[in-house]
Motif scaffolding. Sequence first.
Motif: not given
Length: 136
Positions: A44-47, A78-81, A98-103, A111-117
């Motif tokens: 899930g996304p987290i800020l 894995s991290r994004w804005s 403006n938000v900075d988040g991750a998974w 924290l984790t990265a997304l699957s390729d899909e």
Amino acid sequence: MWSQIDANMHLRHSAYADFAAQARLAMLDKVGMNARQFQELHIGPILFREETIYLREAGANDTLRVTCELTKCRPDGSRWSVRHEIYRKDGIKSAVVNVDGAWIDTKARKLTALSDEMMEKFTSLPRSEDFTDAAS
């Protein structure tokens, strides 16, 4: 809604964050990243940060339009804005969120990265003109 108005008869500060959050979920859903998939994958996304810049007031019964653009993203997602711009019906920009988040892995609570899909879907999100790849 009446519940979104403060004592000064304009949109309360936290309502802007609520509109931005709903717009993010709609943006993710539009590219095929919906809540059911997140539950199945246990992510899930987290800020980490949320900043609201208030420009012009929005009042009771104003119709608002919210934009969403990815402004920064690590190569693995894995991290994004994300930047949201909130406009009144008359076209006046009311606020920028403006938000900075991750998974987060909801089982491991890390924290984790997304699957390729999922990464393929995530990288199809609208990007801002000033988009930058974030360093790892």
